[in-house]
Write a protein that holds these residues in place. Structure first.
Motif, PDB file in Angstrom:
ATOM      1  N   LEU A  19      -5.184   1.943  -4.610  1.00 10.32           N
ATOM      2  CA  LEU A  19      -4.827   1.759  -3.191  1.00 10.32           C
ATOM      3  C   LEU A  19      -5.839   0.881  -2.462  1.00 10.32           C
ATOM      4  CD1 LEU A  19      -3.764   5.426  -2.332  1.00 10.32           C
ATOM      5  CD2 LEU A  19      -2.320   3.518  -3.040  1.00 10.32           C
ATOM      6  N   PRO A  22       3.047   5.597  -7.659  1.00 12.84           N
ATOM      7  CA  PRO A  22       1.814   5.084  -8.276  1.00 12.84           C
ATOM      8  C   PRO A  22       2.076   4.436  -9.643  1.00 12.84           C
ATOM      9  CG  PRO A  22       1.522   7.341  -7.488  1.00 12.84           C
ATOM     10  CD  PRO A  22       2.989   7.055  -7.450  1.00 12.84           C
ATOM     11  N   TYR A  73       1.336   4.030  -3.001  1.00 10.39           N
ATOM     12  CA  TYR A  73       1.042   5.439  -2.725  1.00 10.39           C
ATOM     13  C   TYR A  73       2.226   6.336  -3.112  1.00 10.39           C
ATOM     14  CZ  TYR A  73       0.066   9.708  -0.102  1.00 10.39           C
ATOM     15  OH  TYR A  73      -0.132  11.020   0.255  1.00 10.39           O
ATOM     16  N   ARG A  74       3.447   5.894  -2.770  1.00  6.16           N
ATOM     17  CA  ARG A  74       4.631   6.708  -3.052  1.00  6.16           C
ATOM     18  C   ARG A  74       5.018   6.684  -4.524  1.00  6.16           C
ATOM     19  NH1 ARG A  74       9.709   5.588  -0.001  1.00  6.16           N
ATOM     20  NH2 ARG A  74      10.134   7.739  -0.668  1.00  6.16           N
ATOM     21  N   ASP A 124      -6.430   6.633  -7.859  1.00  2.00           N
ATOM     22  CA  ASP A 124      -6.214   6.307  -6.448  1.00  2.00           C
ATOM     23  C   ASP A 124      -6.953   5.047  -6.022  1.00  2.00           C
ATOM     24  OD1 ASP A 124      -4.579   8.492  -6.074  1.00  2.00           O
ATOM     25  OD2 ASP A 124      -6.180   9.796  -5.327  1.00  2.00           O
ATOM     26  N   LEU A 131       0.827  -1.205   0.000  1.00  2.00           N
ATOM     27  CA  LEU A 131       0.000   0.000   0.000  1.00  2.00           C
ATOM     28  C   LEU A 131       0.865   1.260   0.000  1.00  2.00           C
ATOM     29  CD1 LEU A 131      -2.772   1.416   0.328  1.00  2.00           C
ATOM     30  CD2 LEU A 131      -2.499   1.136   2.804  1.00  2.00           C
TER      31      LEU A 131
END
Length: 259
Positions: free
Chosen positions: A156, A148, A145-146, A153, A141
């Motif tokens: 995630l 992509p 997030y860091r 989004d 995860l």
């Protein structure tokens, strides 16, 4: 400086004989393979058997093997969180996770060589397995997030849902045998178990943690990794649905037999 003398030929022969005896003993004292996916059955357990044989010669304890496995897995997941996806990172993470999985099997094999495990050792093993399952998907995860791999989004949501699926599966695998043991009657599913289909160990490969370890090689191509990870999530979610249906029917039949 004191330099120790090299082992004698007789000592080397003795150690080789001891190692061979350990491998042979473990070969005849393996856990039941029924229901075990192909990677765990054909790769992880045989490798762990040889590592355990060496570890027993060196005096390695089951709990130390458990902690070594946790350390390897933790190192791999730390790298996944802090480094940008690349071919090198993917290979290192996959290798560390796979080696951690080997050590997760080594602890049980060492316990068998020593004549049986301990209650505290079993608690440590299961607790660290639970932590590993949680942290693994949380690490994915954070990485998604860091760095992509896709613009949405919604990507995630996949590791969060995968975490729920894996933890529910883990809970069921631990709880259902406990509930079976509490029953005063024999489960119909256990009493009428059919021989395992030869293809089953291949069909359940997506549910094999070893396969999950090596999917990280795809970090060289982040979008391909996300597709592979999402595919494993879908397969594991389907397996969980089937398992819950089976468990519910089995436990309900036990309730009826005991009524």
């Amino acid at each position: 400086m004191v330099v120790s003398a090299p082992p004698s030929i007789q000592e080397n022969d003795r150690l080789r004989t001891w190692y061979g005896a350990n491998v042979e003993a473990l070969g005849s004292a393996q856990k039941q393979s029924r229901g075990t996916p192909a990677y765990s059955r054909l790769v992880n357990r045989p490798v762990a058997r040889r590592v355990a044989a060496v570890g027993h010669v060196l005096g390695l304890s089951p709990n130390t093997a458990t902690l070594l496995g946790a350390g390897l897995t933790g190192t791999g997941l730390t790298l996944l969180v802090v480094d940008e996806p690349s071919a090198g990172l993917g290979l290192v993470v996959a290798l560390l996770l796979a080696l951690g999985y080997v050590m997760d099997s080594v602890d049980g094999q060492l316990a068998r060589l020593r004549g049986g495990g301990s209650v505290s050792g079993e608690w440590l093993d299961h607790t660290l397995d639970c932590v590993k399952t949680c942290v693994l998907h949380l690490a994915v995860l954070v990485s998604l997030y860091r760095f992509p791999p896709v613009e949405s989004d919604l990507a995630l949501v996949v590791p969060m849902a995968f975490l729920v699926v894996d933890m529910t599966t883990y809970f069921g695998i631990i709880l259902v045998p406990f509930l079976r043991a509490r029953s005063t009657v024999v489960s119909r599913a256990s009493a009428t178990a059919k021989p395992e289909h030869p293809l089953r160990k291949w069909l359940v490969l997506p549910n094999d943690y070893g396969i999950f370890c090596w999917v990280f090689v795809l970090l060289a191509w982040p979008q391909a990794f996300f597709v592979g990870y999402a595919a494993l999530f879908a397969a594991n979610a389907a397996f969980l649905l089937l398992a819950c249906t089976k468990w519910w029917r089995e436990l309900s039949s036990l309730d009826l037999l005991e009524a």
